[in-house]
Design an enzyme around this catalytic site. Structure first.
Site, PDB file in Angstrom:
ATOM      1  NE  ARG A   1      -9.204   1.402 -23.896  1.00 58.94           N
ATOM      2  CZ  ARG A   1      -8.560   0.680 -23.002  1.00 58.94           C
ATOM      3  NH1 ARG A   1      -8.594   1.011 -21.730  1.00 58.94           N
ATOM      4  NH2 ARG A   1      -7.892  -0.382 -23.371  1.00 58.94           N
TER       5      ARG A   1
ATOM      6  CB  THR B   1      -2.101   2.647 -21.134  1.00 60.28           C
ATOM      7  OG1 THR B   1      -1.986   3.689 -20.170  1.00 60.28           O
ATOM      8  CG2 THR B   1      -1.251   1.477 -20.716  1.00 60.28           C
TER       9      THR B   1
ATOM     10  CB  SER C   1      -9.911  -2.883 -22.078  1.00 56.61           C
ATOM     11  OG  SER C   1      -9.400  -3.926 -21.296  1.00 56.61           O
ATOM     12  CG  HIS C   2     -10.823  -2.937 -17.878  1.00 52.53           C
ATOM     13  ND1 HIS C   2      -9.771  -2.771 -18.757  1.00 52.53           N
ATOM     14  CD2 HIS C   2     -10.724  -1.935 -17.002  1.00 52.53           C
ATOM     15  CE1 HIS C   2      -9.062  -1.723 -18.414  1.00 52.53           C
ATOM     16  NE2 HIS C   2      -9.612  -1.184 -17.351  1.00 52.53           N
TER      17      HIS C   2
ATOM     18  CE  LYS D   1      -5.230  -2.983 -28.540  1.00 52.34           C
ATOM     19  NZ  LYS D   1      -4.480  -3.505 -27.409  1.00 52.34           N
TER      20      LYS D   1
ATOM     21  NE  ARG E   1      -4.363   2.166 -13.323  1.00 49.93           N
ATOM     22  CZ  ARG E   1      -5.683   2.088 -13.474  1.00 49.93           C
ATOM     23  NH1 ARG E   1      -6.465   1.957 -12.421  1.00 49.93           N
ATOM     24  NH2 ARG E   1      -6.220   2.169 -14.683  1.00 49.93           N
TER      25      ARG E   1
ATOM     26  CG  ASP F   1      -6.880  -7.587 -23.160  1.00 51.62           C
ATOM     27  OD1 ASP F   1      -7.823  -7.492 -22.345  1.00 51.62           O
ATOM     28  OD2 ASP F   1      -6.286  -6.585 -23.626  1.00 51.62           O
ATOM     29  NE  ARG F   2      -7.377  -5.206 -18.043  1.00 49.96           N
ATOM     30  CZ  ARG F   2      -7.290  -4.195 -17.204  1.00 49.96           C
ATOM     31  NH1 ARG F   2      -7.867  -4.269 -16.016  1.00 49.96           N
ATOM     32  NH2 ARG F   2      -6.629  -3.097 -17.535  1.00 49.96           N
TER      33      ARG F   2
ATOM     34  CG  ASP G   1     -10.719  -7.727 -20.522  1.00 52.20           C
ATOM     35  OD1 ASP G   1     -10.500  -8.741 -21.211  1.00 52.20           O
ATOM     36  OD2 ASP G   1     -10.188  -6.624 -20.752  1.00 52.20           O
TER      37      ASP G   1
ATOM     38  CD  GLU H   1       0.508  -4.493 -18.342  1.00 55.42           C
ATOM     39  OE1 GLU H   1       0.926  -3.409 -17.938  1.00 55.42           O
ATOM     40  OE2 GLU H   1      -0.387  -4.601 -19.204  1.00 55.42           O
ATOM     41  CD  GLU H   2      -1.280  -3.669 -11.801  1.00 54.28           C
ATOM     42  OE1 GLU H   2      -2.256  -3.924 -11.078  1.00 54.28           O
ATOM     43  OE2 GLU H   2      -1.322  -2.865 -12.756  1.00 54.28           O
ATOM     44  CB  SER H   3      -3.747  -4.355 -14.877  1.00 54.38           C
ATOM     45  OG  SER H   3      -2.905  -4.570 -15.999  1.00 54.38           O
TER      46      SER H   3
ATOM     47  CE  LYS I   1      -4.363  -6.586 -20.874  1.00 59.87           C
ATOM     48  NZ  LYS I   1      -3.762  -5.260 -20.742  1.00 59.87           N
TER      49      LYS I   1
ATOM     50  CG  ASP J   1     -10.113  -6.246 -24.750  1.00 60.88           C
ATOM     51  OD1 ASP J   1     -10.279  -6.371 -23.513  1.00 60.88           O
ATOM     52  OD2 ASP J   1      -9.038  -5.843 -25.243  1.00 60.88           O
TER      53      ASP J   1
END
Ligand code: G1P
Ligand code: ZN
Length: 554
Positions: free
Chosen positions: A33, A29, A124-125, A137, A507, A292-293, A288, A374-376, A387, A290
């Site tokens: 990773r 995604t 990320s998280h 990435k 999920r 972005d969240r 988070d 996004e919901e995440s 994001k 990095d």
């Protein structure tokens, strides 16, 4: 004159190291990773970087941005990438000081400096450390994650690799700002915060937010020992005048202090407890690994990411950067339909894309949307192509300052105007891959027979496997999650995570809708109990895995 020019290291010999393909270097995604130790194996990172070079037609004559979230192995990885970029005759690489760049700041730098793309190092998280996770990435010249055409090319290159080019040179000093040379390539070390903070000042009414703090409002921002610490200190405490101590856990650490830098009610529980307790701040947020969240909280209230996107879409026009209004919005398919209701009421276009930020890039570039999420816990806009956690926090702050409302009243007004989409996600982690595949195959095989059946959540009106036809480039992305829609407005989505590093993560995305004001105060548990029950009927995850319930509920 550049601030610090070191003597050129000329006539450095490029060496070609023989290598063979390594299995499993398929970007998911959000890039590749793996466990950090996997990345630390000699040649592992190098192979993938070489594949990136091949995927983009070689680094020769190009400029790139390189940075990461500071997790363990970030600095070593950057040195490897710099040597390989120099060996491939890249012209210039712009690196964040000490190797740090938040993902949105990297996206901004790529765009601001007009580079040919960039490499972002992050998982990320996910936790960091030698026994935790690492990731890499490639982002394209628009600042956004590589599209599927490019990630497919990169993956193909990993399968045919025969060697990679590098230099045998000492490490570059990444602490020292300014330019230096690696072979003929310029390495430019920049402050990671300055350009990003300047961008935020163009989008938001800093005077209004400063006034909000001055009039006695307060907030807490939990940087979770991750990359946003320095950004939040500079923007919130220095430029916006929030008192010292507003930013918690502000020092980025290679292992994030042993924590899980994921801004949700599970991993950022201390912050949630704070807003639910006595003397709660007016507003609280977290970001988070990095940057972005984001997680948004008010006094006594948690705002789901899906609701946050909808509230921002409804109110962004109150802030300078979005005063002209939004051209359209987009959400990933599993994200709740709350933002769709705003779009419908305001006559805006609304797009539903597969999970992953890369699918928003074309819509933003083509000016079909202004805001997306996004919901995440990801929200963003056309200001970058990722994001952006702090951006979402500042947009909320600007709206709070301009309207004078509290998070609670803003949310209550929102539901009154648009109805309430209750929402939750259940994750079953590290499930045996075959079991997970069997469960998905089992439901996929029955999709066509579902419409008309009645379950506790209502009568099924539609069921399908989501596929996306990109309206800009015409590409098709199939197999993006199984969806079941009910006549009550409820919806169930099942998909396998594309970012995990161990086994499979299933999920389950749960949604129920009401426009009955008497039910707006229901707890999510009550509002979602029927859909939770129907989920197990449709896909018997608990019985197949022998688990009592999900590992993580957000
Ligand atoms: C997860 C999230 C997705 C997000 C991605 C990268 O991917 O669900 O929304 O874009 O992380 O942050 P997943 O593990 O579900 O494939
Ligand atoms: Zn992230």
């Amino acid at each position: 004159m550049p601030p610090a020019t070191r003597p050129k290291v000329r006539a450095v010999q490029t060496v070609t190291i023989k290598s063979t393909p390594i299995d499993g270097q398929k970007p998911g995604t959000s890039g590749l990773r793996k466990k950090t130790r996997v990345f630390m194996q000699p040649g592992y990172l190098e192979n993938f970087v070489q594949a990136i070079w091949q995927g983009i037609g070689g680094p020769k004559g190009k400029t790139f941005v390189v940075g990461g979230d500071g997790r363990f192995f970030n600095d070593s990885a950057i040195q490897i990438i710099l040597r390989m970029a120099a060996a491939g005759q890249a012209t210039r690489v712009i690196v964040g000081q000490n190797g740090l760049l938040s993902t949105p700041a990297a996206s901004h730098l790529i765009r601001l400096r007009g580079t040919d793309g960039g490499i972002i190092l992050s998982a990320s998280h996910n936790p960091g450390g030698p026994d935790e996770d690492f990731g890499i990435k490639f982002n394209m010249a628009n600042g956004g994650p590589a599209n599927e055409t490019l990630t497919d090319r990169i993956f193909a290159a990993t399968q045919t690799i025969t060697g990679y080019d590098t230099l045998q040179t000492p490490d570059i000093d990444l602490a020292r700002l300014g330019e230096t040379h690696l072979g003929d390539m310029v390495v430019e070390v920049v402050d990671p915060v300055t350009d990003y903070a300047a961008l935020m000042e163009t989008l938001f009414d800093f005077d209004a937010i400063r006034g909000w703090f001055q009039s006695g409002h307060n907030m807490r921002f939990d940087a979770m020992h991750a990359v946003t610490g320095p950004y939040a200190k500079e923007i919130l405490e220095r430029r916006l005048g929030a008192p010292k101590g507003t930013v918690l856990n502000a020092t980025p650490l290679p292992d994030f202090g042993g924590g899980h830098p994921d801004p949700n009610p599970i991993w950022a529980k201390p912050l949630v407890d704070m807003v639910m307790g006595a003397d709660a701040p007016d507003f609280a947020a977290a970001s988070d690994g990095d940057g972005d969240r984001n997680m948004i909280l008010g006094r006594g209230v948690y705002v789901t990411p899906s609701d946050s996107l909808a509230v921002l879409a409804a109110n962004a026009h109150l802030t300078p950067g979005y005063a002209a209004g939004l051209v359209g919005v987009a959400r990933s398919m599993p994200t709740s339909g709350a933002v769709d209701r705003v779009a419908k009421a305001r006559g805006m276009a609304c797009f539903e894309t597969p999970t992953g930020w890369k699918f928003f890039g074309n819509l933003l570039d083509d000016r079909r949307i202004t805001l997306c999420g996004e919901e995440s816990a990801g929200t963003g806009s056309n200001h970058v192509r990722e994001k952006d956690g702090l951006w979402a926090v500042l947009l909320w702050l600007n709206i709070l300052a301009t309207t004078g409302q509290s998070v609670t009243t803003l949310l209550a007004d929102h539901w009154r105007a648009f109805g309430r989409n209750f929402y939750s996600r259940h994750d079953y982690e590290a499930v045996d891959s075959d079991t997970a595949t069997d469960l998905m195959n089992g439901l996929r095989a029955k999709l066509a027979t579902l419409p008309g059946q009645s379950l506790s959540a209502g009568q099924i009106v539609d069921a399908d496997e989501f596929a996306y036809d990109d309206p800009v480039d015409g590409s098709r992305s199939a197999g993006q999650g199984l969806r079941v829609m009910f006549d009550t407005g409820a919806r169930l989505v099942f998909r396998l995570s594309g970012t995990g590093t161990e086994g499979a993560t299933i999920r389950v995305y749960l949604e129920a809708f009401t426009d009955d004001p008497a039910r707006f105060g229901d707890t999510p548990e009550t509002a979602l109990s029927a859909i939770i029950d129907s989920a197990e009927t449709l896909m018997p995850i608990k019985s197949a895995t022998g688990r009592k319930g999900p590992d993580v509920t957000t």
